[in-house]
Design a protein around this motif. Structure first.
Motif, PDB file in Angstrom:
ATOM      1  N   TRP A 168       0.837  -1.205   0.000  1.00 51.86           N
ATOM      2  CA  TRP A 168       0.000   0.000   0.000  1.00 51.86           C
ATOM      3  C   TRP A 168       0.871   1.255   0.000  1.00 51.86           C
ATOM      4  O   TRP A 168       1.995   1.263   0.523  1.00 51.86           O
ATOM      5  CB  TRP A 168      -0.887   0.033   1.230  1.00 51.86           C
ATOM      6  N   ARG A 169       0.308   2.335  -0.536  1.00 56.43           N
ATOM      7  CA  ARG A 169       0.980   3.624  -0.422  1.00 56.43           C
ATOM      8  C   ARG A 169       1.088   3.989   1.054  1.00 56.43           C
ATOM      9  O   ARG A 169       0.206   3.671   1.857  1.00 56.43           O
ATOM     10  CB  ARG A 169       0.197   4.706  -1.169  1.00 56.43           C
ATOM     11  N   PRO A 170       2.174   4.686   1.438  1.00 57.61           N
ATOM     12  CA  PRO A 170       2.388   4.983   2.855  1.00 57.61           C
ATOM     13  C   PRO A 170       1.214   5.675   3.537  1.00 57.61           C
ATOM     14  O   PRO A 170       0.903   5.397   4.688  1.00 57.61           O
ATOM     15  CB  PRO A 170       3.632   5.876   2.828  1.00 57.61           C
ATOM     16  N   MET A 171       0.513   6.605   2.859  1.00 57.11           N
ATOM     17  CA  MET A 171      -0.577   7.318   3.513  1.00 57.11           C
ATOM     18  C   MET A 171      -1.735   6.389   3.862  1.00 57.11           C
ATOM     19  O   MET A 171      -2.349   6.520   4.915  1.00 57.11           O
ATOM     20  CB  MET A 171      -1.063   8.485   2.648  1.00 57.11           C
ATOM     21  N   PHE A 172      -2.021   5.409   3.009  1.00 56.49           N
ATOM     22  CA  PHE A 172      -3.091   4.465   3.288  1.00 56.49           C
ATOM     23  C   PHE A 172      -2.680   3.477   4.374  1.00 56.49           C
ATOM     24  O   PHE A 172      -3.479   3.108   5.234  1.00 56.49           O
ATOM     25  CB  PHE A 172      -3.503   3.737   2.019  1.00 56.49           C
ATOM     26  N   ALA A 173      -1.422   3.051   4.319  1.00 62.28           N
ATOM     27  CA  ALA A 173      -0.910   2.160   5.363  1.00 62.28           C
ATOM     28  C   ALA A 173      -0.938   2.860   6.721  1.00 62.28           C
ATOM     29  O   ALA A 173      -1.286   2.259   7.743  1.00 62.28           O
ATOM     30  CB  ALA A 173       0.511   1.711   5.015  1.00 62.28           C
ATOM     31  N   ALA A 174      -0.572   4.142   6.731  1.00 56.27           N
ATOM     32  CA  ALA A 174      -0.566   4.898   7.981  1.00 56.27           C
ATOM     33  C   ALA A 174      -1.966   5.019   8.565  1.00 56.27           C
ATOM     34  O   ALA A 174      -2.167   4.861   9.773  1.00 56.27           O
ATOM     35  CB  ALA A 174       0.027   6.287   7.736  1.00 56.27           C
ATOM     36  N   GLU A 175      -2.961   5.296   7.707  1.00 52.46           N
ATOM     37  CA  GLU A 175      -4.332   5.442   8.199  1.00 52.46           C
ATOM     38  C   GLU A 175      -4.832   4.145   8.828  1.00 52.46           C
ATOM     39  O   GLU A 175      -5.444   4.152   9.901  1.00 52.46           O
ATOM     40  CB  GLU A 175      -5.245   5.867   7.051  1.00 52.46           C
ATOM     41  N   LYS A 176      -4.568   3.008   8.171  1.00 51.94           N
ATOM     42  CA  LYS A 176      -5.039   1.738   8.714  1.00 51.94           C
ATOM     43  C   LYS A 176      -4.307   1.393  10.001  1.00 51.94           C
ATOM     44  O   LYS A 176      -4.914   0.888  10.953  1.00 51.94           O
ATOM     45  CB  LYS A 176      -4.869   0.618   7.695  1.00 51.94           C
ATOM     46  N   LEU A 177      -3.016   1.658  10.057  1.00 50.11           N
ATOM     47  CA  LEU A 177      -2.255   1.380  11.277  1.00 50.11           C
ATOM     48  C   LEU A 177      -2.811   2.177  12.447  1.00 50.11           C
ATOM     49  O   LEU A 177      -3.042   1.634  13.534  1.00 50.11           O
ATOM     50  CB  LEU A 177      -0.779   1.722  11.059  1.00 50.11           C
ATOM     51  N   GLU A 178      -3.047   3.477  12.242  1.00 52.97           N
ATOM     52  CA  GLU A 178      -3.567   4.296  13.332  1.00 52.97           C
ATOM     53  C   GLU A 178      -4.948   3.813  13.776  1.00 52.97           C
ATOM     54  O   GLU A 178      -5.238   3.709  14.972  1.00 52.97           O
ATOM     55  CB  GLU A 178      -3.652   5.761  12.900  1.00 52.97           C
ATOM     56  N   ARG A 179      -5.807   3.495  12.816  1.00 53.65           N
ATOM     57  CA  ARG A 179      -7.167   3.063  13.150  1.00 53.65           C
ATOM     58  C   ARG A 179      -7.159   1.761  13.946  1.00 53.65           C
ATOM     59  O   ARG A 179      -7.851   1.642  14.960  1.00 53.65           O
ATOM     60  CB  ARG A 179      -7.978   2.903  11.859  1.00 53.65           C
ATOM     61  N   LYS A 180      -6.364   0.811  13.511  1.00 55.20           N
ATOM     62  CA  LYS A 180      -6.311  -0.466  14.219  1.00 55.20           C
ATOM     63  C   LYS A 180      -5.657  -0.321  15.590  1.00 55.20           C
ATOM     64  O   LYS A 180      -6.040  -0.999  16.554  1.00 55.20           O
ATOM     65  CB  LYS A 180      -5.548  -1.493  13.381  1.00 55.20           C
ATOM     66  N   ALA A 181      -4.665   0.576  15.686  1.00 59.36           N
ATOM     67  CA  ALA A 181      -4.028   0.806  16.982  1.00 59.36           C
ATOM     68  C   ALA A 181      -5.018   1.358  17.988  1.00 59.36           C
ATOM     69  O   ALA A 181      -5.073   0.920  19.140  1.00 59.36           O
ATOM     70  CB  ALA A 181      -2.844   1.750  16.819  1.00 59.36           C
ATOM     71  N   MET A 182      -5.830   2.329  17.562  1.00 58.82           N
ATOM     72  CA  MET A 182      -6.810   2.895  18.484  1.00 58.82           C
ATOM     73  C   MET A 182      -7.843   1.847  18.897  1.00 58.82           C
ATOM     74  O   MET A 182      -8.306   1.835  20.037  1.00 58.82           O
ATOM     75  CB  MET A 182      -7.491   4.104  17.849  1.00 58.82           C
ATOM     76  N   GLU A 183      -8.201   0.952  17.980  1.00 59.23           N
ATOM     77  CA  GLU A 183      -9.119  -0.130  18.336  1.00 59.23           C
ATOM     78  C   GLU A 183      -8.508  -1.024  19.407  1.00 59.23           C
ATOM     79  O   GLU A 183      -9.166  -1.373  20.398  1.00 59.23           O
ATOM     80  CB  GLU A 183      -9.466  -0.960  17.102  1.00 59.23           C
ATOM     81  N   ARG A 184      -7.255  -1.400  19.229  1.00 61.88           N
ATOM     82  CA  ARG A 184      -6.603  -2.304  20.178  1.00 61.88           C
ATOM     83  C   ARG A 184      -6.386  -1.645  21.531  1.00 61.88           C
ATOM     84  O   ARG A 184      -6.403  -2.297  22.576  1.00 61.88           O
ATOM     85  CB  ARG A 184      -5.250  -2.780  19.620  1.00 61.88           C
TER      86      ARG A 184
END
Length: 369
Positions: free
Chosen positions: A161-177
């Motif tokens: 994935w492009r870095p901006m999309f990877a970053a968005e998913k990482l942040e979202r999943k981190a907040m969920e966890r």
């Protein structure tokens, strides 16, 4: 600024997948933890149960009052907001202003939207099949891997994935966890507004994608520093998780002084700005969006204050508290701004609390027809 998604391209992705217009922010040497138990050990403590939330700011002039709720994200998942004060304010209001936002729309229909799916998927991926290890500096890639293993596990596809999309998913999943993904405010405001017989007033700048397929092609060719977005996201997860939890807790318990001390920068907005201020963003007319949203909200707030004896609005907490924020701008324009628990002169000594829906005479401030 309120952005349901961090990037304009997400509007195209939503159009393609949902067929409907959509709105649009140290090298690691340790072994990455993988187990859910490790996540729980690392997670900061966040409040649970019934919490009061912050008080409301009061903006007034010529006998008219606007009550302003400061917004914070993320918020604790397991809290319940004791929102009586807000519900009373909305019940007495003639208008409820949403937080300022920028929205992206596309008028493509269902069938045409479905034809965009392959192009949308390609836009999410790096050009020429590159992986993140090919794009990121070695040290940043090691740090990314640590956070990815911690919050995303063995998800290999995201490496393309492009870095901006990877970053968005990482942040979202981190907040969920971390249980910092609470949907606390929206349902309460919606129910209170409906109960008052009102509809929320959007305060937004609308843009329309006239040719989404062509934009996807342009995006694939555009030079956008989305590596910087991923770097900021990784740094936030490395260093700022305790701050995010402290800010969420401060909002939940209504600790205004703690909120004043904590930063309120928006990671998603800073990442989105990389796109808005890129050559592509400027070509599309998206540059200077932050200032345009500010002007739009200030105009909407002044109109609501002029038309209704009582009104209600929402703003990002940073814009409520900042010396150059939105409320400070209203103060410079001659409105009186009073913080929660403060007297009219701004002091907190011997402050008394009025029923939130009322000014001098509660019956005089019902909803204007």
């Amino acid at each position: 600024m309120r952005l349901p998604v961090p990037l304009v391209l997400s509007a195209i992705l939503s159009t393609a997948f949902a067929s409907a217009p959509s709105v649009a922010q140290v090298a690691a040497a340790e072994t990455a933890p993988n187990a859910a138990d490790d996540i729980r050990d690392l997670a900061p403590m966040v409040v649970k149960g019934v919490q009061p939330g912050p008080g409301l700011w009061k903006v007034s002039r010529d006998g008219h009052v606007m009550w302003v709720l400061g917004l914070v994200a993320p918020l604790p998942r397991d809290m319940e907001w004791r929102s009586t004060e807000v519900e009373q304010a909305i019940a007495a209001s003639g208008a409820v202003l949403q937080a300022p936002m920028w929205s992206v729309h596309s008028d493509v229909g269902v069938l045409k939207g479905l034809t965009l799916v392959p192009a949308a998927l390609r836009a999410r991926r790096n050009p020429d099949g590159a992986e993140l290890r090919d794009l990121l500096p070695a040290g940043l890639h090691r740090r990314w891997q640590l956070q990815k293993d911690r919050y995303l596990g063995w998800e290999l596809g995201i490496e393309r994935w492009r870095p901006m999309f990877a970053a968005e998913k990482l942040e979202r999943k981190a907040m969920e966890r971390l249980r910092l993904d609470g949907k606390v405010i929206g349902p309460v405001i919606e129910a209170a507004t409906t109960g008052a017989g009102l509809e929320q007033t959007p305060v937004e700048i609308k843009t329309t994608l006239e040719a989404p397929r062509e934009l996807l092609k342009q995006f694939n060719r555009a030079e956008i520093d989305d590596v910087a977005c991923l770097s900021r996201t990784v740094s936030r997860l490395e260093n700022d998780v305790p701050m995010l939890a402290a800010r969420a807790n401060a909002w939940a318990i209504g600790d205004i002084e703690a909120l004043r001390r904590l930063p309120h920068d928006s990671l998603r907005w800073s990442c989105l700005s990389e796109l808005l201020e890129s050559d592509l963003g400027r070509t599309l007319g998206y540059a200077g969006m932050e200032a345009r949203m500010r002007d739009t909200w200030l105009a909407a707030a002044q109109e609501a204050l002029a038309e209704h004896p009582v009104s209600f609005a929402m703003l990002p907490m940073g814009q409520v508290l900042a010396e150059d924020g939105y409320l400070a701008a209203l103060e410079r324009r001659g409105f009186e701004v009073t913080a929660p628990g403060a007297n009219e002169d701004g002091s907190t000594a011997d402050a008394t609390t009025q029923p939130v829906g009322a000014a001098e005479e509660p019956q005089a401030h019902g909803r204007s027809e």
